[in-house]
Write a protein that holds these residues in place. Structure first.
Motif, PDB file in Angstrom:
ATOM      1  N   ARG A  94       1.236  -1.242  -0.034  1.00 39.32           N
ATOM      2  CA  ARG A  94      -0.313  -0.246  -0.043  1.00 39.32           C
ATOM      3  C   ARG A  94       0.599   1.168  -0.266  1.00 39.32           C
ATOM      4  O   ARG A  94       1.757   1.559   0.701  1.00 39.32           O
ATOM      5  CB  ARG A  94      -0.514  -0.232   1.336  1.00 39.32           C
ATOM      6  N   VAL A  95       0.623   2.131  -1.042  1.00 39.26           N
ATOM      7  CA  VAL A  95       1.113   3.491  -0.872  1.00 39.26           C
ATOM      8  C   VAL A  95       0.534   4.692  -1.157  1.00 39.26           C
ATOM      9  O   VAL A  95      -1.238   4.532  -1.013  1.00 39.26           O
ATOM     10  CB  VAL A  95       2.007   3.427  -2.091  1.00 39.26           C
ATOM     11  N   LEU A  96       1.097   6.061  -0.479  1.00 39.06           N
ATOM     12  CA  LEU A  96       0.524   6.618  -0.463  1.00 39.06           C
ATOM     13  C   LEU A  96       1.082   7.787  -1.643  1.00 39.06           C
ATOM     14  O   LEU A  96       2.422   8.341  -2.043  1.00 39.06           O
ATOM     15  CB  LEU A  96       0.838   7.849   0.682  1.00 39.06           C
ATOM     16  N   ILE A  97       0.245   7.880  -2.702  1.00 32.98           N
ATOM     17  CA  ILE A  97       0.669   9.397  -4.188  1.00 32.98           C
ATOM     18  C   ILE A  97       0.466  10.281  -3.061  1.00 32.98           C
ATOM     19  O   ILE A  97       0.105  10.987  -2.205  1.00 32.98           O
ATOM     20  CB  ILE A  97      -0.918   9.414  -4.547  1.00 32.98           C
ATOM     21  N   VAL A  98       1.983  10.717  -3.950  1.00 32.80           N
ATOM     22  CA  VAL A  98       2.838  11.999  -3.703  1.00 32.80           C
ATOM     23  C   VAL A  98       3.265  12.820  -3.760  1.00 32.80           C
ATOM     24  O   VAL A  98       3.753  14.304  -4.072  1.00 32.80           O
ATOM     25  CB  VAL A  98       4.203  11.506  -1.793  1.00 32.80           C
ATOM     26  N   ASP A  99       2.971  12.318  -5.472  1.00 32.90           N
ATOM     27  CA  ASP A  99       3.490  13.720  -6.500  1.00 32.90           C
ATOM     28  C   ASP A  99       2.772  12.740  -8.018  1.00 32.90           C
ATOM     29  O   ASP A  99       2.902  11.795  -7.613  1.00 32.90           O
ATOM     30  CB  ASP A  99       6.073  12.455  -6.636  1.00 32.90           C
ATOM     31  N   GLN A 100       3.330  13.073  -8.685  1.00 28.17           N
ATOM     32  CA  GLN A 100       2.844  13.264 -10.113  1.00 28.17           C
ATOM     33  C   GLN A 100       4.200  12.386 -10.993  1.00 28.17           C
ATOM     34  O   GLN A 100       5.662  13.104 -11.137  1.00 28.17           O
ATOM     35  CB  GLN A 100       2.005  14.615 -10.936  1.00 28.17           C
ATOM     36  N   CYS A 101       3.946  11.951 -12.018  1.00 27.17           N
ATOM     37  CA  CYS A 101       4.834  12.029 -13.245  1.00 27.17           C
ATOM     38  C   CYS A 101       4.334  11.732 -14.398  1.00 27.17           C
ATOM     39  O   CYS A 101       3.633  10.896 -15.024  1.00 27.17           O
ATOM     40  CB  CYS A 101       4.846   9.949 -12.329  1.00 27.17           C
ATOM     41  N   PRO A 102       4.926  13.195 -15.072  1.00 29.16           N
ATOM     42  CA  PRO A 102       4.329  13.592 -16.299  1.00 29.16           C
ATOM     43  C   PRO A 102       4.667  12.790 -17.481  1.00 29.16           C
ATOM     44  O   PRO A 102       4.095  13.026 -18.199  1.00 29.16           O
ATOM     45  CB  PRO A 102       5.165  14.750 -16.568  1.00 29.16           C
ATOM     46  N   ASP A 103       5.385  11.964 -17.339  1.00 25.24           N
ATOM     47  CA  ASP A 103       5.633  11.604 -18.599  1.00 25.24           C
ATOM     48  C   ASP A 103       5.231   9.596 -18.223  1.00 25.24           C
ATOM     49  O   ASP A 103       4.862   8.955 -19.446  1.00 25.24           O
ATOM     50  CB  ASP A 103       7.022  10.394 -18.690  1.00 25.24           C
ATOM     51  N   CYS A 104       4.946   9.418 -17.355  1.00 22.32           N
ATOM     52  CA  CYS A 104       4.193   8.151 -17.119  1.00 22.32           C
ATOM     53  C   CYS A 104       2.335   7.860 -18.211  1.00 22.32           C
ATOM     54  O   CYS A 104       1.309   8.887 -17.789  1.00 22.32           O
ATOM     55  CB  CYS A 104       4.273   7.288 -15.626  1.00 22.32           C
ATOM     56  N   ASP A 105       2.032   7.075 -18.392  1.00 23.26           N
ATOM     57  CA  ASP A 105       1.124   6.849 -19.519  1.00 23.26           C
ATOM     58  C   ASP A 105      -0.212   6.411 -18.174  1.00 23.26           C
ATOM     59  O   ASP A 105       0.208   6.366 -17.235  1.00 23.26           O
ATOM     60  CB  ASP A 105       1.101   5.472 -20.345  1.00 23.26           C
ATOM     61  N   LYS A 106      -1.190   6.061 -18.973  1.00 21.11           N
ATOM     62  CA  LYS A 106      -2.544   5.319 -17.397  1.00 21.11           C
ATOM     63  C   LYS A 106      -2.318   4.382 -17.107  1.00 21.11           C
ATOM     64  O   LYS A 106      -2.151   3.636 -18.027  1.00 21.11           O
ATOM     65  CB  LYS A 106      -4.477   6.209 -18.341  1.00 21.11           C
ATOM     66  N   GLY A 107      -2.252   3.987 -15.270  1.00 20.99           N
ATOM     67  CA  GLY A 107      -2.003   3.313 -15.587  1.00 20.99           C
ATOM     68  C   GLY A 107      -0.810   2.782 -14.227  1.00 20.99           C
ATOM     69  O   GLY A 107      -0.677   2.218 -13.926  1.00 20.99           O
ATOM     70  N   HIS A 108      -0.561   3.943 -14.744  1.00 22.74           N
ATOM     71  CA  HIS A 108       1.193   3.719 -14.821  1.00 22.74           C
ATOM     72  C   HIS A 108       1.552   4.226 -12.814  1.00 22.74           C
ATOM     73  O   HIS A 108       1.429   5.094 -13.131  1.00 22.74           O
ATOM     74  CB  HIS A 108       2.478   4.477 -15.807  1.00 22.74           C
ATOM     75  N   LEU A 109       2.213   3.555 -12.006  1.00 24.55           N
ATOM     76  CA  LEU A 109       2.614   4.378 -11.066  1.00 24.55           C
ATOM     77  C   LEU A 109       4.156   4.200 -10.725  1.00 24.55           C
ATOM     78  O   LEU A 109       4.911   2.920 -11.275  1.00 24.55           O
ATOM     79  CB  LEU A 109       2.167   3.209  -9.898  1.00 24.55           C
TER      80      LEU A 109
END
Length: 200
Positions: free
Chosen positions: A60-75
Motif C-alpha cells: 500500500r502506498v500514498l500518492i505524493v507526486d506526479q509522473c508527467p511522462d507516465c501513461d495512464k495506469g503507470h505508477l
C-alpha cells in the motif's frame, strides 16, 4: 477515480523522499508513489492510498507526486515500495492497483502555504482518509469554493480576510467536514475536529 476500482498498468521506481508535486514535506515513511499525469487529475490523486499487486507481492502506498511522462495506469514507486512487489533488476513490471481508504490516525489537518495571508490564501488538506473533492470557505453568507491547483493547494487570490472563518472539505464520496479556523497562518498547520469515515 473511484475507490475500489481496479486498474491495470505498470510500475517503475525512483528515488523518492516523500516530497514532490503534491507539496508534502519529506517523510520517514517511504511507502509512496507518483501517479501518472492523466490520473493525477490536477492534484486530485494527492494523499490518496493505493493497494498494488505485483509479481512478488503487494504493498500500500500514498500518492505524493506526479509522473508527467507516465501513461495512464503507470505508477512510479519509491524503491522501498517497489521491492515489496518485484525485484529491482526487473525495473518495470505489470501490476494491478486499486485506490483505497487510507489508514490514518487523528483528524484531517489544514496546512497553510508559505506566503499565505488574509489577502492571498492557499490551504492544503492533509491526513485525510479519503481523496479530497473540494474545499470551501465562508465567514458570513454563502460557501465559496477555493480553486484547486496542480501543486495540491486550494487557493483564493483575494484571500479569506482577517480573523476567524470556516472551512468545509468534501471527500470523493460526498462526506463533508466543517471546521472553524481562528485565522490565516503562514507555513503552519492546524488540526480539524474530525476525520472522514471509511468508505463502505
Amino acid at each position: 477515480m473511484a475507490l475500489g476500482s481496479e486498474q491495470k498498468g505498470i510500475a517503475t521506481f525512483y528515488d523518492a523522499t516523500g516530497e514532490g508535486n503534491c507539496g508534502y514535506d519529506k517523510s520517514g515513511d517511504l511507502m509512496v508513489a507518483a501517479m501518472n499525469r492523466e490520473q493525477y487529475a490536477d492534484s486530485a490523486a494527492c494523499g490518496q492510498c493505493v493497494d498494488i499487486v505485483g509479481p512478488k507481492g503487494n504493498v500500500r502506498v500514498l500518492i505524493v507526486d506526479q509522473c508527467p511522462d507516465c501513461d495512464k495506469g503507470h505508477l512510479d514507486l519509491s524503491r522501498k515500495a517497489f521491492d515489496k512487489i518485484a525485484e529491482a533488476k526487473d525495473g518495470r513490471v505489470n501490476i494491478t492497483w486499486t485506490p483505497v481508504s487510507c489508514d490514518v490516525a487523528g483528524p484531517v489537518k489544514y496546512h497553510f502555504k508559505d506566503g499565505s495571508n488574509p489577502w492571498w490564501t492557499a490551504i492544503q488538506v492533509r491526513n485525510h482518509r479519503l481523496p479530497i473533492q473540494k474545499l470551501e470557505w465562508k465567514r458570513d453568507g454563502d460557501w465559496k469554493s477555493l480553486r484547486r491547483e496542480s501543486y495540491n493547494y486550494f487557493v483564493t487570490d483575494s484571500g479569506v480576510g482577517e480573523g476567524r472563518f470556516q472551512l468545509r472539505v468534501t471527500a470523493s464520496d460526498g462526506q463533508q467536514l466543517v471546521d472553524s479556523v481562528e485565522k490565516v497562518l503562514d507555513d503552519d498547520t492546524v488540526d480539524g475536529a474530525e476525520q472522514f469515515a471509511p468508505q463502505k
